[in-house]
Design an enzyme around this catalytic site. Structure first.
Site, mmCIF file in Angstrom:
data_model
loop_
_atom_site.group_PDB
_atom_site.id
_atom_site.type_symbol
_atom_site.label_atom_id
_atom_site.label_comp_id
_atom_site.label_asym_id
_atom_site.label_seq_id
_atom_site.Cartn_x
_atom_site.Cartn_y
_atom_site.Cartn_z
ATOM 1 N N GLY A 1 55.015 49.839 35.720
ATOM 2 C CA GLY A 1 55.753 49.329 36.779
ATOM 3 C C GLY A 1 56.707 50.616 36.921
ATOM 4 N N CYS B 1 51.549 51.908 30.044
ATOM 5 C CA CYS B 1 52.601 52.787 30.730
ATOM 6 C C CYS B 1 54.021 52.060 30.446
ATOM 7 C CB CYS B 1 52.356 52.861 32.220
ATOM 8 S SG CYS B 1 53.602 54.112 33.052
ATOM 9 N N TYR B 2 54.641 51.377 31.495
ATOM 10 C CA TYR B 2 55.978 50.543 31.344
ATOM 11 C C TYR B 2 55.564 49.303 30.345
ATOM 12 C CZ TYR B 2 59.563 47.245 32.160
ATOM 13 O OH TYR B 2 60.759 46.459 32.189
ATOM 14 N N HIS C 1 46.955 55.687 32.611
ATOM 15 C CA HIS C 1 46.583 54.646 33.401
ATOM 16 C C HIS C 1 45.133 54.567 33.374
ATOM 17 C CE1 HIS C 1 50.226 53.214 35.103
ATOM 18 N NE2 HIS C 1 50.537 54.712 35.197
ATOM 19 N N GLU D 1 43.038 52.597 34.272
ATOM 20 C CA GLU D 1 42.380 51.579 35.444
ATOM 21 C C GLU D 1 42.036 52.424 36.691
ATOM 22 O OE1 GLU D 1 45.592 51.385 34.329
ATOM 23 O OE2 GLU D 1 46.858 51.113 35.919
ATOM 24 N N ASP E 1 33.674 36.961 53.993
ATOM 25 C CA ASP E 1 34.262 35.632 53.307
ATOM 26 C C ASP E 1 34.189 34.539 53.687
ATOM 27 O OD1 ASP E 1 35.426 37.923 51.955
ATOM 28 O OD2 ASP E 1 37.179 37.877 52.857
ATOM 29 N N LYS F 1 36.957 41.249 46.434
ATOM 30 C CA LYS F 1 36.101 41.551 47.543
ATOM 31 C C LYS F 1 34.458 41.974 47.172
ATOM 32 C CE LYS F 1 35.425 41.935 52.111
ATOM 33 N NZ LYS F 1 36.194 40.568 52.817
#
Ligand code: XMP
Length: 512
Positions: A56, A83-84, A170, A172, A228, A368
């Site tokens: 963040g 991180c944060y 990070h 991700e 969708d 998705k």
């Protein structure tokens, strides 16, 4: 039935919060993003196998810095702070977070101490994305250092007894090679997950729940032809069969032949109760002389609902209304921040006057790519499931200026040629979105010995993973040449074709 494994992701406003959730799911563990200040009671109810704190933009020393309940560290649930999240863990547990003079940003060499379960089967040297200013200067009591970079001595930490872990980088983002492996290690080695989240288990469980919930009652679904709503309809059909009715409002703004293709799939493959309403004329009338893109969107959205309502009234009371909401919509509307660049709503918002008792959103928890996998699991054809994104207002926002039937036909033909040539060149899986735009510009050309004064078509193609940013696709010149030559030869009233070489930002993907 065994309770589904869950990882809770506490969102501290990190820009990658959705990515973390996706990575966890890619490892076959279900994850949910929740606000950072979720109550301890709620966490206990949800009974997660592990918790991840996102990064963040805040500093732990800032006034109003987002803080979770400190009690969270006493629940005995494994926690990974990113991180944060790592800094917050440090701050709460008695370590020291310090401001650096300089921000450390970019792919950074991280030296790993291999004995940690978090870095199981890692080499010593790895590259991860670092993006931080503050850093952990002193570890909290009970923690040991497990990784370092040249600028950041405490790039990762662990308290093995308490199952608490922190990483400054990070894992991700795609740029972090082996990032998903860090997450996988956390899930499987530390949280002891077994990986029970698959699309087949999702389909099985959803069908069972929908059957239980709906029973013999009736449900109604608005089909737009997009991925969708199509997947939602097929899932519902599997659960309740003919008790589902789908209304497909064909506003005439879909691509060439698309409405027929959608109809064919639903009629021939699924035997779904389908009402197709051909309302091109009605939409064109409403759009007459309208040039403003936002007005176009609004008119189309409203008219769609009106047509849908009229049809729904003919059916009478239904018990449930099916919506194709997916997880990013849920997360984004939950945070509700940021400027509106375009009012990106899908056609088919919530009708006010349809007589129904409850809304059902069967895809509400899916990303998705998971929706697409669900579609495949349900036996839907690949060309429907992997359809490139298509905006709800359709071709209306790809015709600059006012819309007429003639202009629509010009655009449909040009777009179809572009798509055909891209498929022939086998580029259709490489490009994430590609289409033609009918610019409002006329220019002089020469055809045989004749002067022409006709429209310019713009071709647009982009590569992107999230559609928030995008780069223009480097389509080989010979393919562009072929497309251009076919369009000016085969589509009347087009005498010039240009290729859009702007990325997003500063441009957007669509022209309107
Ligand atoms: P932009 O043009 O903002 O588009 O870069 C990003 C993605 O969103 C799609 N898009 C829309 N989708 N209704 C939609 O359902 C809309 O009004 C709309 N406008 C843009 C666009 O096609 C791209 O994939």
């Amino acid at each position: 039935m065994k309770e589904k494994e869950l990882i809770l992701i506490l969102d501290f406003y990190g820009q990658y919060n959705q990515l973390i959730a996706r990575r966890v799911r890619e490892c076959n563990v279900y994850s949910e993003v929740v606000p950072y200040d979720i109550s301890i009671e709620k966490i206990k109810q949800k009974n997660p196998k592990g918790i991840i704190f996102t990064g963040g933009p805040a500093s732990v020393y800032e006034e109003n810095a987002p803080m979770c309940d400190k009690e969270i560290f006493n629940l005995g649930i494994p926690i990974l702070g990113i991180c944060y999240g790592m800094q917050l863990m440090t701050h709460f547990l008695g370590g020291k977070v310090q401001k650096a003079d300089k921000r450390e940003y970019g792919i950074t060499h991280v030296n790993i101490n291999n004995s940690s379960l978090l870095f199981d089967s890692f080499d010593k040297n790895n590259d991860f994305l670092m993006s931080h200013t503050d850093f952990v200067e002193k570890l909290p009591e009970g923690f040991v250092n497990i990784a370092a970079t040249s600028h950041c001595p405490n790039a990762a930490m662990e308290n093995k007894q308490k199952n608490l872990y922190g990483i400054q980088f990070h894992p991700e983002v795609n740029l972090s090679i082996n990032g998903t492996k860090v997450i996988r290690n956390f899930l499987y080695n530390i949280c002891k997950c077994t990986g029970d989240w698959t699309m087949s288990s999702f389909v099985e469980e959803s069908v069972k729940n929908l059957k239980e919930k709906i029973g013999d009652k009736k449900a109604l679904c608005a089909l737009s032809g997009g991925v969708d709503s199509s997947v939602a309809a097929v899932l519902l059909n599997k659960a309740i069969g003919k008790n589902l009715t789908c209304i497909f409002v064909d506003h005439g703004l879909l691509r060439k032949n698309e409405a027929d293709e959608v109809e064919n799939v639903f009629r021939s493959q699924y035997d779904i109760n389908l009402i197709r309403v051909n309302s091109q004329e009605r939409f064109l009338n409403k759009l007459k002389n309208v040039s403003d893109p936002e007005k176009k969107r609004k008119i189309i959205g409203e008219e769609f609902i009106r047509v849908f309502e009229e049809e729904a009234k003919k059916i009478g009371t239904v018990d449930f209304l099916v919506q194709g909401t997916i997880y990013p919509d849920v997360i984004e509307s939950g945070l509700g921040k940021g400027a509106v660049i375009k009012s990106h709503h899908n056609v088919g918002g919530l009708p006010d006057y349809v007589d129904f008792k409850e809304i059902i959103e069967p895809l509400r928890s899916l990303f998705k790519d998971e929706v697409r996998k669900t579609g495949l699991e349900l036996g839907m054809p690949e060309n429907l499931v992997y359809r490139q994104p298509f905006p709800g207002p359709g071709l209306a926002i790809r015709i600059i200026g006012d819309i007429t039937e003639d202009k629509l036909n010009i655009l449909k033909e040009a777009d179809s040629i572009f798509r055909e040539e891209i498929a022939k060149a086998n580029l259709h899986k490489e490009l994430n979105q590609y289409f033609a735009v009918l610019t409002n510009l006329k220019s002089v050309g020469v055809m045989g010995d004749e002067r022409t004064y006709d429209y310019t078509i713009a071709l647009r193609a982009v590569n992107t993973s999230d559609f928030m940013t995008a780069t223009f696709s480097k389509i080989p010149y010979d393919i562009l040449e072929k497309v251009s030559s076919r369009i000016v030869n085969e589509v009347k009233h087009v005498n010039r074709v240009v290729y859009d070489i702007t990325s997003k930002p500063p441009a957007t993907i669509e022209w309107e």
